[in-house]
Scaffold this active site. Structure first.
Site, PDB file in Angstrom:
ATOM      1  N   CYS A  28     -20.857  12.074   1.683  1.00 45.84           N
ATOM      2  CA  CYS A  28     -20.704  12.994   2.826  1.00 45.84           C
ATOM      3  C   CYS A  28     -21.747  12.705   3.906  1.00 45.84           C
ATOM      4  CB  CYS A  28     -20.836  14.419   2.312  1.00 45.84           C
ATOM      5  SG  CYS A  28     -21.031  15.675   3.584  1.00 45.84           S
ATOM      6  N   CYS A  31     -23.815  15.718   5.034  1.00 43.05           N
ATOM      7  CA  CYS A  31     -24.782  16.117   4.003  1.00 43.05           C
ATOM      8  C   CYS A  31     -26.054  15.277   4.109  1.00 43.05           C
ATOM      9  CB  CYS A  31     -24.163  15.972   2.619  1.00 43.05           C
ATOM     10  SG  CYS A  31     -22.642  16.927   2.390  1.00 43.05           S
TER      11      CYS A  31
END
Length: 103
Positions: A28, A31
Site C-alpha cells: 500500500c 501506508c
C-alpha cells in the site's frame, strides 16, 4: 509497532487495553507515506497501544469490522469500539493525531 499475530491476540488486546489497530499492507503506497510519522504519533499518544494489522493476513477481520480501505485505524477502549478512521484516502499526520485525540 507490534504486528498482530492472531485473532485471539486481537480479542485479548481490544478487551484489556486502550488500543489503536492500524490496518495496512506492505504493497500500500499510502501506508508507506505515513510510516515515518507513526513513531512520533505513538509517542505523543503513549496511553494507547498501537498494533499493525496486515490486511492480507486478516482479511476476514477487515470484513467483520467493515475496513475496506487502507490505511485505516480502529480504536478500542475497555473492549468497546471508541472510534474509527476508515477510508481508502491517504491520511496526514494531523488527521491521524486528531482521530486518536478524539477517542
Amino acid at each position: 509497532m507490534e504486528k498482530l499475530q492472531s485473532l485471539e491476540q486481537f480479542n485479548q488486546l481490544k478487551s484489556e487495553k486502550n488500543v489503536v489497530f492500524m490496518f495496512s499492507a506492505d504493497w500500500c503506497p499510502d501506508c508507506r507515506v505515513i510510516e515515518p510519522v507513526l513513531p512520533e504519533i505513538m509517542e505523543k499518544f503513549n496511553e494507547y497501544t498501537f498494533i499493525y494489522v496486515d490486511r492480507d493476513e486478516f482479511i476476514d477481520l477487515c470484513a467483520e469490522l467493515s475496513v475496506f480501505g487502507i490505511p485505516s485505524f480502529v480504536g478500542f477502549k475497555k473492549g468497546e469500539e471508541a472510534g474509527r478512521f476508515v477510508s481508502k484516502d491517504r491520511k496526514t499526520q494531523e488527521e491521524i493525531e486528531a482521530f486518536v485525540a478524539s477517542l
